[in-house]
Scaffold this motif. Structure first.
Motif, PDB file in Angstrom:
ATOM      1  N   GLU A   1       0.828  -1.206   0.000  1.00 36.60           N
ATOM      2  CA  GLU A   1       0.000   0.000   0.000  1.00 36.60           C
ATOM      3  C   GLU A   1       0.863   1.258   0.000  1.00 36.60           C
ATOM      4  OE1 GLU A   1      -2.930   1.804   3.232  1.00 36.60           O
ATOM      5  OE2 GLU A   1      -3.608  -0.124   2.426  1.00 36.60           O
ATOM      6  N   ARG A   2       1.907   1.211   0.837  1.00 36.98           N
ATOM      7  CA  ARG A   2       2.770   2.373   0.928  1.00 36.98           C
ATOM      8  C   ARG A   2       3.531   2.590  -0.362  1.00 36.98           C
ATOM      9  NH1 ARG A   2       6.767   3.325   5.476  1.00 36.98           N
ATOM     10  NH2 ARG A   2       6.882   5.240   4.277  1.00 36.98           N
TER      11      ARG A   2
ATOM     12  N   THR B   1       2.708   1.669  -3.302  1.00 32.80           N
ATOM     13  CA  THR B   1       1.785   2.137  -4.328  1.00 32.80           C
ATOM     14  C   THR B   1       1.500   3.624  -4.158  1.00 32.80           C
ATOM     15  OG1 THR B   1       0.768  -0.044  -4.327  1.00 32.80           O
ATOM     16  CG2 THR B   1      -0.474   1.722  -5.367  1.00 32.80           C
ATOM     17  N   LEU B   2       1.246   4.027  -2.908  1.00 30.32           N
ATOM     18  CA  LEU B   2       0.967   5.437  -2.654  1.00 30.32           C
ATOM     19  C   LEU B   2       2.202   6.291  -2.915  1.00 30.32           C
ATOM     20  CD1 LEU B   2      -1.011   7.571  -1.728  1.00 30.32           C
ATOM     21  CD2 LEU B   2      -0.437   7.034   0.646  1.00 30.32           C
TER      22      LEU B   2
ATOM     23  N   ILE C   1       2.439   9.226  -5.593  1.00 25.03           N
ATOM     24  CA  ILE C   1       2.844  10.593  -5.240  1.00 25.03           C
ATOM     25  C   ILE C   1       4.034  11.021  -6.086  1.00 25.03           C
ATOM     26  CG2 ILE C   1       3.838  12.020  -3.400  1.00 25.03           C
ATOM     27  CD1 ILE C   1       2.197  10.293  -1.408  1.00 25.03           C
TER      28      ILE C   1
ATOM     29  N   ARG D   1      -5.036  15.132  -4.548  1.00 27.18           N
ATOM     30  CA  ARG D   1      -5.786  13.993  -3.969  1.00 27.18           C
ATOM     31  C   ARG D   1      -6.625  13.304  -5.042  1.00 27.18           C
ATOM     32  NH1 ARG D   1      -6.396  17.491   0.738  1.00 27.18           N
ATOM     33  NH2 ARG D   1      -8.372  18.263  -0.138  1.00 27.18           N
TER      34      ARG D   1
ATOM     35  N   LEU E   1      -4.313  11.306  -7.230  1.00 23.54           N
ATOM     36  CA  LEU E   1      -3.847  10.099  -6.538  1.00 23.54           C
ATOM     37  C   LEU E   1      -4.931   9.035  -6.517  1.00 23.54           C
ATOM     38  CD1 LEU E   1      -1.894  11.651  -3.501  1.00 23.54           C
ATOM     39  CD2 LEU E   1      -0.920  10.327  -5.408  1.00 23.54           C
ATOM     40  N   ARG E   2      -6.146   9.478  -6.233  1.00 24.50           N
ATOM     41  CA  ARG E   2      -7.262   8.518  -6.168  1.00 24.50           C
ATOM     42  C   ARG E   2      -7.423   7.810  -7.505  1.00 24.50           C
ATOM     43  NH1 ARG E   2     -10.550  11.953  -4.262  1.00 24.50           N
ATOM     44  NH2 ARG E   2     -11.781  12.333  -6.147  1.00 24.50           N
TER      45      ARG E   2
ATOM     46  N   LEU F   1      -4.497   5.355  -8.057  1.00 23.93           N
ATOM     47  CA  LEU F   1      -4.591   4.158  -7.220  1.00 23.93           C
ATOM     48  C   LEU F   1      -5.705   3.234  -7.700  1.00 23.93           C
ATOM     49  CD1 LEU F   1      -3.971   5.799  -3.722  1.00 23.93           C
ATOM     50  CD2 LEU F   1      -2.396   4.373  -5.034  1.00 23.93           C
ATOM     51  N   GLU F   2      -6.800   3.827  -8.158  1.00 30.13           N
ATOM     52  CA  GLU F   2      -7.894   3.006  -8.692  1.00 30.13           C
ATOM     53  C   GLU F   2      -7.435   2.287  -9.951  1.00 30.13           C
ATOM     54  OE1 GLU F   2     -11.609   5.765  -7.055  1.00 30.13           O
ATOM     55  OE2 GLU F   2     -11.040   5.813  -9.182  1.00 30.13           O
TER      56      GLU F   2
ATOM     57  N   ASP G   1     -12.730  12.162  -1.153  1.00 30.70           N
ATOM     58  CA  ASP G   1     -11.626  13.079  -0.873  1.00 30.70           C
ATOM     59  C   ASP G   1     -11.198  12.976   0.583  1.00 30.70           C
ATOM     60  OD1 ASP G   1      -9.875  15.123  -1.987  1.00 30.70           O
ATOM     61  OD2 ASP G   1     -10.868  16.482  -0.561  1.00 30.70           O
TER      62      ASP G   1
ATOM     63  N   MET H   1      -9.128   9.824   1.011  1.00 30.84           N
ATOM     64  CA  MET H   1      -7.760  10.013   0.538  1.00 30.84           C
ATOM     65  C   MET H   1      -6.971  10.900   1.502  1.00 30.84           C
ATOM     66  SD  MET H   1      -5.309   9.415  -1.436  1.00 30.84           S
ATOM     67  CE  MET H   1      -6.195   8.338  -2.576  1.00 30.84           C
TER      68      MET H   1
ATOM     69  N   ARG I   1      -5.895   8.740   4.323  1.00 31.10           N
ATOM     70  CA  ARG I   1      -4.822   7.831   3.909  1.00 31.10           C
ATOM     71  C   ARG I   1      -3.496   8.585   3.791  1.00 31.10           C
ATOM     72  NH1 ARG I   1      -5.042   3.731  -1.323  1.00 31.10           N
ATOM     73  NH2 ARG I   1      -2.977   2.823  -1.000  1.00 31.10           N
ATOM     74  N   LEU I   2      -3.549   9.802   3.284  1.00 32.89           N
ATOM     75  CA  LEU I   2      -2.328  10.604   3.169  1.00 32.89           C
ATOM     76  C   LEU I   2      -1.794  11.005   4.546  1.00 32.89           C
ATOM     77  CD1 LEU I   2      -3.287  12.789   0.084  1.00 32.89           C
ATOM     78  CD2 LEU I   2      -1.290  11.286   0.240  1.00 32.89           C
TER      79      LEU I   2
ATOM     80  N   TRP J   1       0.028   8.077   5.769  1.00 32.51           N
ATOM     81  CA  TRP J   1       1.294   7.993   5.026  1.00 32.51           C
ATOM     82  C   TRP J   1       2.313   8.998   5.580  1.00 32.51           C
ATOM     83  CZ3 TRP J   1       3.028  12.209   2.025  1.00 32.51           C
ATOM     84  CH2 TRP J   1       4.225  11.992   1.340  1.00 32.51           C
TER      85      TRP J   1
END
Lengths: 173, 402
Positions: free
Chosen positions: A111-112, A114-115, A119, A162, A165-166, A169-170, B4, B7, B10-11, B14
């Motif tokens: 998960e990290r 991927t995020l 980013i 955001r 990113l969403r 990730l999707e 939103d 996310m 989640r951020l 992170w």
């Protein structure tokens, strides 16, 4: 020696120099981890250490320019760091972020990573506002001052980041 | 929760994880001329010394105390490096703990135990009186440390005696000074006590240091220099058992052999200390730990040497004793923790250095150079005390030991 003269002597003695170093170290210490984390995302893990060190020395030399009325110590230090990172990038390309598998469970790592990867793929300004807001934990107003944006622009950049990113990730899932 | 918001959450996780996983950062030695733009991280970390170590709870690198187990008076002094300080500063050593203070700071300038100027205060008796207001000066106080209590600086209301100001131990922060476990207690200014105070106790050295100042920077600078030293600034080793010797005939390894009995003809034995030393260093110890020392000038050295050499051979007893020394004519060695004594190191250009142990704390009293003894007299004790500095356990009367 009168007390006044002695106090004056103390100020100019090596002790005063030591004390200033101590104060600087104490002033920087609470933000050192954030600086390292931001540096890793700006220039990569291999170069982050050097960039943080260079930034701290630069901060020491330019400490007289810090003004608490204009922002927090963290935002000022981050600004110095970003400037140092920019100088570094002109010399060497950035490397990718590495997450230590030993410290995180596999699903969390996935998960990290991927995020982090998402980013890292954001446009520079969006990536910076995400890093500064969520990692450096800076308020929108200080990010605006740091990047010379309006607060509205920062909020808008955060919202856009955001959303981006969403979507990424999707798509990756 | 909107997408939103999800996310955003989640951020935030992170960001928190990234901060927690950040590698440790060494704060650079920002004023060092050795720093260069491309210095490597490990090399820089090695150069940090005081700053980084203080920031992580005073892990100060220093030399270990030199615990000599040598016999009283038998050995030449071990080669040790005297404590030094940077230009403009001077080192102060007590029980092996050392700090640097500005060179202009005095020693022992206090009234009723309260510092009257920027000064260093060594443990010792103080006048029984009180002061109305604490002067806004900085001070470093060294005290003998007893586990279970934390020595505190004198208060304006009740500054009677340094030995009576101890309070029940508050919560301290465990740290190390060199390789010695220690505890640190810090306090901020208050309306009653407008000073920053930093107290560090080191049980293994039976010592505590209290740094008090209206200026936090002054305290930080002094504490940054806290370290262990093998010797004080005059070269007196930080710990020795030489100053605690046992009477002839006991099982102590310090007992000299062939000691003449009291009353033997004067002049038939060589002097305890040969005349005309090039230098004579007097070191005062309590419990084996260095507390004060002094290097005598030529006249002072000649007077003290003559006084000692003229004393009768043998050892002395006294009509009073202090501390744990209850028997005026003990036959067993006394634990060094309870004793006060001196070493006198006489150096000569053309002959071997002579070390003499002088004991005034527990009977038998006397002086010993490894081969022979001299009885302690009131005049010698007085001269030793004034030569090295303030002392506990004096005055008392001495008599020949039966």
């Amino acid at each position: 020696v009168t007390m006044g003269a002695e106090e004056s002597m103390l100020r100019s003695a090596p002790l005063a120099s030591m004390a200033r170093e101590m104060d600087f170290a104490a002033w920087v210490a609470p933000h050192a981890g954030v600086l390292a984390a931001v540096a890793i995302r700006e220039v990569g893990a291999a170069a982050a250490e050097d960039v943080v060190q260079e930034a701290l020395v630069r901060a020491w030399r330019r400490r007289s320019t810090f003004c608490a009325d204009r922002g927090s110590a963290r935002s000022w230090l981050v600004a110095v760091l970003l400037d140092q990172a920019r100088r570094h990038r002109t010399r060497r390309p950035a490397l990718s972020v590495v997450v230590d598998p030993a410290e995180h469970p596999a699903t969390e790592i996935d998960e990290r990573l991927t995020l982090e990867a998402a980013i890292a793929e954001l446009p520079r300004r969006q990536r910076q506002v995400i890093t500064l807001h969520y990692l450096a934990d800076l308020p929108v107003a200080e990010i605006a001052a740091l990047l010379e944006f309006t607060t509205g622009s920062v909020k808008s950049a955060l919202h856009d980041a955001r959303s981006a990113l969403r979507r990424r990730l999707e798509e990756s899932s | 929760m909107t997408e939103d918001d999800a996310m955003d959450q989640r951020l935030r996780r992170w960001g928190a994880d990234a901060r927690a996983a950040a590698p440790p950062v060494s704060i650079p030695d920002v004023t060092s001329a050795r720093w260069s733009r491309h210095i490597a991280w490990p090399a820089l970390a090695a150069a940090l010394v005081a700053i980084a170590l203080i920031a992580t709870a005073v892990g100060i690198t220093a030399a270990r105390s030199n615990k000599q187990a040598s016999n009283a008076g038998h050995t030449a002094p071990t080669a040790v490096t005297p404590a030094t300080a940077p230009e403009g500063m001077r080192a102060v050593v007590f029980h092996g703990l050392a700090v640097n203070v500005p060179f202009a700071w005095s020693t022992g300038k206090a009234h009723c135990g309260v510092p009257t100027e920027n000064t260093v205060l060594l443990d010792g008796p103080t006048e029984a009186c009180g002061v109305g207001e604490l002067p806004a000066v900085s001070s470093v106080s060294f005290k003998q440390f007893t586990p279970g209590s934390v020595p505190t600086p004198p208060r304006a209301c009740c500054a009677l005696d340094g030995s009576t100001t101890e309070t029940p131990a508050p919560q301290g922060q465990p740290i190390t000074v060199g390789d010695a476990p220690a505890t640190r207690y810090r306090s901020e200014p208050s309306p009653d006590e407008p000073f920053f105070t930093d107290t560090i106790t080191v049980e293994s050295h039976q010592a505590a240091i209290i740094v008090r100042s209206p200026d936090a920077m002054t305290i930080n600078g002094i504490i940054a220099s806290l370290r262990l030293e093998q010797a004080d600034t005059n070269g007196c080793v930080s710990y020795t058992e030489q100053a605690n010797f046992s009477p002839p005939g006991t099982a102590s390894p310090g007992a000299p052999s062939g000691t003449a009995s009291p009353g033997e003809l004067e002049g038939s034995v060589p002097p305890l200390i040969p005349d005309n030393p090039a230098s004579l260093t007097v070191c005062r110890y309590f419990g084996g730990w260095i507390e004060q020392s002094n290097v005598l000038n030529e006249d002072e050295a000649a007077n003290l040497v003559a006084l000692i050499n003229d004393a009768p051979e043998g050892t002395s007893t006294s009509d009073s004793a202090i501390g744990a020394c209850r028997s005026p004519s003990r036959t067993q060695p006394v634990a060094p923790a309870a004793t006060e004594g001196f070493t006198l190191t006489a150096a000569y250009p053309d002959q071997e250095t002579v070390v003499v142990a002088a004991q005034i704390s527990c009977a038998p009293f006397g002086l010993l150079n490894g081969d022979s003894t001299r009885q302690m007299t009131s005049d010698i004790a007085s001269a030793l005390v004034s030569a090295a500095g303030a002392s506990k356990g004096w005055p008392m009367n001495f008599y020949p030991n039966p």
